[in-house]
Every structure is written in structure tokens, then in C-alpha cells.
Design an enzyme around this catalytic site. Structure first.
Site, PDB file in Angstrom:
ATOM      1  N   GLY A   1       0.842  -1.188   0.000  1.00  0.00           N
ATOM      2  CA  GLY A   1       0.000   0.000   0.000  1.00  0.00           C
ATOM      3  C   GLY A   1       0.874   1.233   0.000  1.00  0.00           C
TER       4      GLY A   1
ATOM      5  N   SER B   1       9.790  -1.945  -7.555  1.00  0.00           N
ATOM      6  CA  SER B   1       9.451  -0.617  -7.042  1.00  0.00           C
ATOM      7  C   SER B   1      10.693   0.227  -6.851  1.00  0.00           C
ATOM      8  CB  SER B   1       8.727  -0.769  -5.694  1.00  0.00           C
ATOM      9  OG  SER B   1       8.654   0.449  -4.994  1.00  0.00           O
ATOM     10  N   ALA B   2      10.524   1.536  -6.932  1.00  0.00           N
ATOM     11  CA  ALA B   2      11.610   2.464  -6.617  1.00  0.00           C
ATOM     12  C   ALA B   2      11.984   2.411  -5.141  1.00  0.00           C
ATOM     13  CB  ALA B   2      11.212   3.886  -7.005  1.00  0.00           C
TER      14      ALA B   2
ATOM     15  N   TYR C   1       9.280  -3.682   2.789  1.00  0.00           N
ATOM     16  CA  TYR C   1       8.791  -3.714   1.405  1.00  0.00           C
ATOM     17  C   TYR C   1       9.930  -3.626   0.388  1.00  0.00           C
ATOM     18  CZ  TYR C   1       6.193  -2.150  -2.745  1.00  0.00           C
ATOM     19  OH  TYR C   1       5.666  -2.012  -4.002  1.00  0.00           O
TER      20      TYR C   1
ATOM     21  N   LYS D   1      -2.020   5.583  -1.979  1.00  0.00           N
ATOM     22  CA  LYS D   1      -0.790   6.355  -2.122  1.00  0.00           C
ATOM     23  C   LYS D   1      -1.126   7.845  -2.210  1.00  0.00           C
ATOM     24  CE  LYS D   1       1.895   2.594  -4.027  1.00  0.00           C
ATOM     25  NZ  LYS D   1       2.845   2.144  -5.076  1.00  0.00           N
TER      26      LYS D   1
ATOM     27  N   LYS E   1      -8.840  13.697   0.218  1.00  0.00           N
ATOM     28  CA  LYS E   1      -8.885  14.724   1.261  1.00  0.00           C
ATOM     29  C   LYS E   1      -9.446  16.039   0.721  1.00  0.00           C
ATOM     30  CE  LYS E   1      -5.033  12.858   3.994  1.00  0.00           C
ATOM     31  NZ  LYS E   1      -3.660  13.095   4.510  1.00  0.00           N
TER      32      LYS E   1
ATOM     33  N   ARG F   1       8.596  13.752  -4.847  1.00  0.00           N
ATOM     34  CA  ARG F   1       8.437  12.497  -5.577  1.00  0.00           C
ATOM     35  C   ARG F   1       8.151  12.806  -7.045  1.00  0.00           C
ATOM     36  NH1 ARG F   1       9.682  11.252  -1.127  1.00  0.00           N
ATOM     37  NH2 ARG F   1       8.941   9.507   0.166  1.00  0.00           N
TER      38      ARG F   1
ATOM     39  N   ARG G   1      12.680  11.587  -4.100  1.00  0.00           N
ATOM     40  CA  ARG G   1      12.891  10.468  -5.020  1.00  0.00           C
ATOM     41  C   ARG G   1      12.414  10.867  -6.414  1.00  0.00           C
ATOM     42  NH1 ARG G   1      10.045   5.563  -2.969  1.00  0.00           N
ATOM     43  NH2 ARG G   1      11.972   5.183  -1.800  1.00  0.00           N
TER      44      ARG G   1
END
Length: 342
Positions: free
Chosen positions: A89, A128-129, A159, A202, A210, A232, A296
Site C-alpha cells: 500500500g 518498485s523504486a 517492502y 498512495k 482529502k 516524488r 525520489r
């Protein structure tokens, strides 16, 4: 017409999409079926009624792929296997469920074993990164990450280690057994049909939810995890699917970034979402919330060299479609709740 990148496989080839009841896998299933592939087998652990998408014209199985016998059932007669299956997640989930995340290693291990037994021609693994070394991601003005930055290893705890180990396992199945494997390192994929509540969502989907909630209930306030200056890049799901198909067809046997290189802060992501919603909100920062690394981004030099392509969807456009999809679902839920209360 088959998606660019899968043209060399006949449309009657048996294709297995593990984790196809989830977000990215579900989009790939739809792309394959709409492109004329007639034997697409979709496998997921969740009840089929809870899948993100169910695509007519595909075979749908509910199996626990942590079990090697279930993997053998899943890959019978398969020529191509795409593995998107994982217990994962957003940052809130992976920070608090490290053991569950690492147990996904059973899925990839057993799928590789079963795929080898039946002579699968090519096997795709969704990495995944989060495999990238943490000491290269300490600044919001981060240097974009190349594929070599995964070593020396210092991935996201739990993860990220599972993903990095599973990458290595794919590599050694190729080296030792001659199985063709392909590995994509996805960078923060988002878009319609993704989870947007419940704790596994994510950042893009969470921010959309929100903002929509604040707009619908009139609070005019949004909670942001951290100080909002963490950065990101976010990759639209259509780009993720295009890159998956191109990589699967290619001769690239090493892990490859599939990610946007458009770096934004979380505050800028909120700006974009507010602009789509036509609203401005007060910001309340939750400084003790899990935020992951400070910055990232994806270096796309290698993917341009190998595939003559890179993700190109701008975040502003991708977020608009994502916001509209989540808004429609949230409003629909409110309508159903109101009708049930009458």
C-alpha cells in the site's frame, strides 16, 4: 491491435496476470483484452467482487499465490506471466506492516518455480523504486535515481527488501535456468481505479480524497503528512502499462525504471489538486506521520536508450482524470448511503 510492445505474441497465447484484481494489473488486463488477446487469465487473492476492475472476456480466478500449488494452477499452459501480486500500500501501510510486505516474497518465489516447470517463455516482475538506497534520497532536491543506485543495498525496510530480493531471484532464474525475466521499477503509479481510502492508498489518491472531502463537507482544511516539502515523481497508470508492454517485448534483462521524471513536492501536488477542484484549503501538517525518504525521482536515460520511450503524461493532466474518477465514486457512495438511510 495488440499494444505496442507485445506484437510478437499471437493473440491466442495464454497470458497470466497475477494480482490482476489490483490497480496496475487490472489496467493491464483491460489493455490486453481490448487489444484482442483471447486467453487472459486473471488471478488475485481478493474476492472477485472486491477487484479494482473485472474485465469481461478474461478468465478470473481467486487463488492465494503464496501457496505453490495455487501458482501451479495459475500458470497452467501459460506462455507469458505478469506478476503484480503483492501485499502492499502507501507509506502508512508499508511503514507499519513490514512483515506482511516481506511475505510477498513467497508469491514471486512460487510463481517463478511454477512458471519454470511449465516452460513459460517470459516472466515480468513488478518491482518498485523503494529498492533504491536510502542514503541517495535524503534531500528534497534529489538527484534522479539511476538503475545502479540500488547498490550498495539500503532499500526501504520491509517492502523494499522484499522487492530487491525478488529482483535478484528473477536474475538468478535467468542465469541458472534460462528463463527470460523482465523487471520494472515503478515510481509511484497513480490513476483511476486505484485505492483511495482504507489505509493502502498512495499520495495522489489520498490527496484527491482529502480535497474532495473538504469540499463536500465544507471544512476547507486538509491534513498533510510531514512538512509537505518531501518530493516524488508520480507516474500515470497508462504510462506504466505502456512501459510494461515495451519492456516485456524488449531484450532488456536488467531492472529498468518506469517512472515520470517530473519532480514535485507534496505541497505542489496539493496545489495541483486544489486547482482541479477549484478550491483553496488551510493546510495542517502532521509532522509525526510516516513520509518515507525525503526525495525520489526517476532517471530515464536508460529507458530512453533501451526502449526509445519514456513516460510522458504530465502530472497536471493525470491528476485531473484521477480526481474526477475518485470524486464520482465518493459522491456515488454518499448517494448510496443516503438512499440506504431512508
Amino acid at each position: 491491435m495488440p499494444p505496442r510492445g507485445l506484437w510478437s505474441w499471437q493473440t491466442d497465447a495464454q497470458i497470466v496476470v497475477a494480482g490482476g484484481g489490483g490497480f496496475i494489473g487490472g489496467h493491464l488486463v483491460r489493455r490486453l483484452v481490448e487489444s484482442g488477446y483471447r486467453n487472459v487469465r486473471v488471478v488475485d487473492y481478493k474476492p472477485i467482487a472486491d477487484w479494482q476492475q473485472t474485465v469481461a472476456g478474461s478468465e478470473q480466478l481467486r487463488l492465494d499465490l503464496r501457496d505453490v500449488s495455487a501458482c501451479r494452477e495459475a500458470v497452467r499452459d501459460a506462455r507469458l506471466v505478469f506478476n503484480f501480486a503483492s501485499d502492499m500500500g502507501g507509506m502508512g501501510f508499508i511503514e507499519n506492516n513490514k512483515a506482511l510486505c516481506m511475505l510477498s516474497v513467497l508469491i514471486n518465489t512460487h510463481l517463478l518455480m511454477a512458471a519454470r516447470e511449465v516452460g513459460v517463455e517470459r516472466y515480468f516482475y513488478s518491482s518498485s523504486a523503494c529498492v533504491y538506497a536510502a542514503d541517495k534520497q535524503t534531500d528534497s532536491d534529489v538527484v534522479a535515481l539511476t538503475e545502479g543506485d540500488a547498490y550498495p543495498a539500503m532499500p526501504e525496510d520491509g517492502y523494499g527488501w522484499e522487492k530487491l530480493f525478488s529482483e535478484r531471484l528473477c536474475r538468478h532464474f535467468t542465469e541458472d535456468f534460462g528463463m527470460e525475466t523482465r523487471v520494472a521499477r515503478f515510481h509511484n503509479v497513480y490513476g483511476p481505479y486505484g485505492t483511495y481510502d482504507g489505509g493502502r492508498e498512495k499520495a495522489p489518491a489520498a490527496i484527491c480524497r482529502k480535497v474532495i472531502s473538504a469540499k463536500l463537507d465544507g471544512r476547507r482544511e486538509i491534513e498533510i503528512w510531514g512538512d509537505g516539502e518531501q518530493t516524488r515523481s508520480f507516474t500515470y497508470v497508462d504510462d506504466a502499462i505502456a512501459g510494461t508492454c515495451l519492456l516485456m517485448e524488449s531484450d532488456c534483462g536488467e531492472p529498468l525504471n518506469i517512472g515520470s521524471s517530473q519532480l514535485v513536492s507534496i505541497n505542489e501536488l496539493v496545489d495541483i489538486t486544489e486547482s482541479i477542484a477549484g478550491i483553496k484549503l488551510r493546510r495542517r501538517y502532521k509532522l509525526d506521520a510516516p513520509i518515507g525518504v525525503r526525495g525520489r525521482n526517476s532517471d530515464n536515460a536508460r529507458i530512453r536508450e533501451v526502449l526509445a520511450w519514456e513516460p510522458s503524461e504530465r502530472l497536471e493532466r493525470g491528476m485531473e482524470g484521477t480526481y474526477r474518477w475518485i470524486y464520482d465514486h465518493m459522491v456515488g457512495r454518499i448517494g448510496l448511503s443516503a438512499a440506504a438511510a431512508q
